[in-house]
Design an enzyme around this catalytic site. Structure first.
Site, mmCIF file in Angstrom:
data_model
loop_
_atom_site.group_PDB
_atom_site.id
_atom_site.type_symbol
_atom_site.label_atom_id
_atom_site.label_comp_id
_atom_site.label_asym_id
_atom_site.label_seq_id
_atom_site.Cartn_x
_atom_site.Cartn_y
_atom_site.Cartn_z
ATOM 1 N N SER A 111 6.003 -5.362 -0.795
ATOM 2 C CA SER A 111 6.811 -4.933 -1.677
ATOM 3 C C SER A 111 7.871 -6.116 -2.416
ATOM 4 C CB SER A 111 7.884 -3.546 -1.228
ATOM 5 O OG SER A 111 8.178 -4.293 0.213
ATOM 6 N N HIS A 122 0.617 -1.203 -3.988
ATOM 7 C CA HIS A 122 2.093 -0.863 -3.643
ATOM 8 C C HIS A 122 2.065 0.409 -3.566
ATOM 9 C CE1 HIS A 122 6.650 -1.411 -3.984
ATOM 10 N NE2 HIS A 122 6.240 -1.663 -2.485
ATOM 11 N N GLU A 158 1.876 0.955 -7.368
ATOM 12 C CA GLU A 158 2.109 -0.034 -8.218
ATOM 13 C C GLU A 158 0.804 -0.811 -8.233
ATOM 14 O OE1 GLU A 158 6.775 -0.468 -9.256
ATOM 15 O OE2 GLU A 158 5.754 -1.542 -7.628
ATOM 16 N N ASN A 180 11.384 -1.443 -7.982
ATOM 17 C CA ASN A 180 12.219 -2.151 -7.304
ATOM 18 C C ASN A 180 13.064 -3.024 -7.938
ATOM 19 O OD1 ASN A 180 12.206 -0.840 -4.562
ATOM 20 N ND2 ASN A 180 10.843 -2.428 -4.005
HETATM 21 P P1 NAI Z 1 6.051 -1.578 10.204
HETATM 22 O O1 NAI Z 1 6.968 -2.787 10.772
HETATM 23 O O2 NAI Z 1 6.266 -0.078 10.269
HETATM 24 O O3 NAI Z 1 4.426 -2.025 10.500
HETATM 25 C C1 NAI Z 1 3.838 -3.176 10.498
HETATM 26 C C2 NAI Z 1 2.861 -3.265 11.514
HETATM 27 O O4 NAI Z 1 2.038 -4.361 11.153
HETATM 28 C C3 NAI Z 1 3.279 -3.229 12.959
HETATM 29 O O5 NAI Z 1 2.861 -2.291 13.394
HETATM 30 C C4 NAI Z 1 3.051 -4.647 13.445
HETATM 31 O O6 NAI Z 1 2.467 -4.672 14.844
HETATM 32 C C5 NAI Z 1 1.645 -4.913 12.441
HETATM 33 N N1 NAI Z 1 1.374 -6.528 12.391
HETATM 34 C C6 NAI Z 1 2.000 -7.216 12.226
HETATM 35 N N2 NAI Z 1 1.531 -8.510 11.878
HETATM 36 C C7 NAI Z 1 0.232 -8.193 12.091
HETATM 37 C C8 NAI Z 1 -0.997 -9.092 11.992
HETATM 38 N N3 NAI Z 1 -0.911 -10.437 11.836
HETATM 39 N N4 NAI Z 1 -2.076 -8.536 11.917
HETATM 40 C C9 NAI Z 1 -1.966 -7.013 12.325
HETATM 41 N N5 NAI Z 1 -1.041 -6.287 12.459
HETATM 42 C C10 NAI Z 1 0.085 -6.753 12.167
HETATM 43 O O7 NAI Z 1 6.067 -2.001 8.592
HETATM 44 P P2 NAI Z 1 5.935 -1.302 7.334
HETATM 45 O O8 NAI Z 1 7.291 -0.474 6.993
HETATM 46 O O9 NAI Z 1 4.740 -0.427 7.447
HETATM 47 O O10 NAI Z 1 5.612 -2.321 6.120
HETATM 48 C C11 NAI Z 1 4.376 -2.856 6.073
HETATM 49 C C12 NAI Z 1 4.388 -3.541 4.646
HETATM 50 O O11 NAI Z 1 4.663 -2.606 3.636
HETATM 51 C C13 NAI Z 1 5.286 -4.847 4.313
HETATM 52 O O12 NAI Z 1 4.683 -5.746 3.789
HETATM 53 C C14 NAI Z 1 6.485 -3.712 3.695
HETATM 54 O O13 NAI Z 1 7.159 -4.833 2.817
HETATM 55 C C15 NAI Z 1 5.500 -3.071 2.863
HETATM 56 N N6 NAI Z 1 6.241 -1.881 2.294
HETATM 57 C C16 NAI Z 1 6.945 -1.190 2.948
HETATM 58 C C17 NAI Z 1 7.767 0.045 2.593
HETATM 59 C C18 NAI Z 1 8.488 0.746 3.523
HETATM 60 O O14 NAI Z 1 9.293 1.590 2.780
HETATM 61 N N7 NAI Z 1 8.568 0.518 4.535
HETATM 62 C C19 NAI Z 1 7.307 0.554 1.200
HETATM 63 C C20 NAI Z 1 6.221 -0.123 0.618
HETATM 64 C C21 NAI Z 1 5.670 -1.460 0.934
#
Ligand code: NAI
Length: 506
Positions: A123, A144, A156, A194
């Site tokens: 994001s 996105h 996006e 954003n």
């Molecule tokens: P989250 O913390 O809920 O999930 C991330 C997951 O990735 C975790 O389960 C973690 O164990 C895993 N992980 C971390 N490093 C890893 C690796 N090297 N290989 C495999 N798995 C790995 O985070 P969330 O909120 O789902 O965000 C994920 C991505 O999406 C980020 O880039 C964030 O910026 C983006 N994003 C988040 C939004 C939100 O509202 N939470 C909205 C749009 C995008």
């Protein structure tokens, strides 16, 4: 460009909030989905959470059990990167960290077929930067999604400097095939949503800081006059102040501290206090058991001796309000004039961005009461007003009585430039116009993104066109002059529209 066919497998890496949702979307569209997470058991838990959420739909009769079973059978939790070798589209939704994502992408280039598309759900990280060390950065694209991915329509599609047009178009078509509303944007800080949404939060926070009104009143005005689903304080309480403040700070710093994106001290204070919103039980509002949400400040019912509304000149956007007042049985007289309304002691006008006190002095009209913008005057259930310091109390009472006749609740706010909705719209349109000028996205994609990503009642550029080509520019010019701040400088395209007498869409 054709969407990816369902015989192509999709891999989702990161089974957190976003990854699980994205896996569900892809599986719902008919793809076989590999779900991988480095945390042991996380991918299986992600699949479980999809199962339990969709089971509720089955229980309510909204989905067949057989469809759910088939969908779940298409999601395969895996443990090793090698197991993703057959995927034609890999979407990473792992931790938001440039180096960790870069390293994952490098590994994926080793494992996946050269023809596989690699997508990132980042994001805030530049897609260009993520692709910089890749062997084939042309195949990296931003995809996105918004949270929760299965429910939010917007995707996006972000093009980095090296992203191939063909890949971006293919991902766009695939997102559309999955039932989403895709838009295309270049890899710039905050992408579309954003970035363009920042003023929605910033202006409410600033109005609160300047004691224009309390949070419940400003939220009610945004909802009931502005047509927004939630006010800025309710929404940031939901998003989490830590997250919202971090996004604002990141966009602010990415744009070299342009004051248009200035973070708010009011929000910083909440973050420092640990008042993060719903998740911590307290933000602008309390979420403690039994806590009552504060009521917006609303003028008490008043009656007026006046029985005739005098419309002086062209009322512009207020025409729909006048039609509504006419329907309420009010006697209306029209005559020439500068586009004002007179009712009893009150002289009413739509805000043009100046403070009422400033304008009353300039126009030698002591009884001036300014009306805020409404998204739709025919339907608004509340309207903000602001009176000049020199206005007698009777002028305010008559203004309230007039609006109350049409069933409109009135919130008098302190006399600040542009009131609430006009200021919010003008600053949103300003940011959207700048994003369009800089080629971040097309005018229609910017509007679509704001509607599909944040449920805005209308895209800011279309809304600004509907108001008239010059009004938003005039409002910003006046707000800028009132504050003497660069933050409100009008975008070049708004100025150009004004002189060309045409809008973004015509
Ligand atoms: P989250 O913390 O809920 O999930 C991330 C997951 O990735 C975790 O389960 C973690 O164990 C895993 N992980 C971390 N490093 C890893 C690796 N090297 N290989 C495999 N798995 C790995 O985070 P969330 O909120 O789902 O965000 C994920 C991505 O999406 C980020 O880039 C964030 O910026 C983006 N994003 C988040 C939004 C939100 O509202 N939470 C909205 C749009 C995008």
């Amino acid at each position: 460009m054709q969407p990816l066919t369902t015989d192509i497998s999709v891999a989702v890496i990161g089974a957190g909030a976003m990854g699980s949702g994205i896996a569900q979307v892809a599986a719902q569209a008919g793809h076989r989905v590999f779900l991988l997470d480095q945390r042991e058991g996380a991918a299986e838990a992600g699949r479980q959470s999809i199962a339990s959420q969709l089971q509720r739909r089955v229980d309510k009769g909204k989905m067949e059990q057989a469809s759910l079973d088939a969908l779940l059978a298409r999601i395969e939790p895996v443990n090793e990167l090698n197991e993703l070798a057959g995927a034609g589209l890999v979407i990473e939704a792992i931790v938001e960290d440039l180096e960790i994502k870069r390293s994952l992408l490098a590994n994926l280039e080793e494992v996946c077929d050269d023809s596989a598309i690699l997508a990132t759900n980042t994001s805030s990280i530049s897609v260009t930067a993520l692709g910089a060390r890749m062997k084939h950065p042309g195949r990296l694209v931003g995809m996105h999604f918004f949270n929760p991915a299965p429910l939010m329509a917007l995707v996006e599609v972000i093009k980095g400097l090296a992203t191939s047009d063909e890949i971006a178009q293919s991902v766009y078509a695939t997102a559309a095939q999955w039932g989403k509303k895709p838009v295309t944007a270049t890899s710039t800080p905050g992408f579309i949503v954003n970035r363009v949404a920042r003023p929605f939060y910033a202006e409410s926070l600033r109005l609160l800081q300047e004691q224009a009104a309390d949070s419940a009143t400003l939220d009610a005005i945004l909802r009931e006059a502005g047509g927004f689903r939630m006010g800025a304080f309710e929404l940031t309480d939901l998003i989490g102040h830590d997250v919202n403040y971090a996004v604002t700070s990141s966009v602010f710093n990415s744009y070299y501290q342009d004051t248009r994106f200035l973070p708010s001290l009011v929000q910083k204070e909440l973050v420092e206090a640990g008042r993060l919103g719903r998740k911590s039980g307290q933000g602008f509002y309390s979420y403690a058991e039994g806590a009552q949400k504060p009521e917006p400040v609303t003028a008490a019912a008043v009656s007026s001796e006046a029985s005739t509304l005098v419309v002086e000149g062209n009322p512009g956007p207020l025409a729909a309000l006048i039609a509504r007042l006419k329907e309420s049985g009010l006697n209306i007289i029209e005559r020439d004039g500068p586009g004002r309304l007179r009712f009893g002691e009150a002289v009413l006008a739509l805000t043009d961005g100046r403070m009422a006190t400033e304008r009353a002095t300039a126009e030698a009209c002591n009884n001036l009461v300014l009306l805020d913008l409404a998204f739709d005057y025919a339907k608004a259930s509340r309207l903000a007003i602001a009176a000049a310091d020199q206005a007698p109390l009777q002028a305010v009472a008559d203004a309230c009585a007039l609006l109350q006749r049409a069933g409109i609740a009135v919130s008098q706010v302190a006399d600040r430039p542009g009131l609430v909705i006009m200021r919010t719209l003008a600053t949103l349109a300003n940011e959207a116009a700048d994003a369009a000028l800089h080629g971040v996205a097309s005018v229609s994609d910017i509007d679509l993104a704001m509607k599909a990503g944040l449920n805005y009642p209308e895209g800011p550029l279309r809304w600004s066109d509907n108001l008239g080509f010059s009004l938003v520019h005039r409002v910003l010019t006046n707000i800028q002059q009132s504050y003497g701040e660069d933050r409100y400088r009008p975008a070049l395209l708004l100025r150009k529209n004004r002189f060309a007498e045409k809008g973004f869409y015509s």
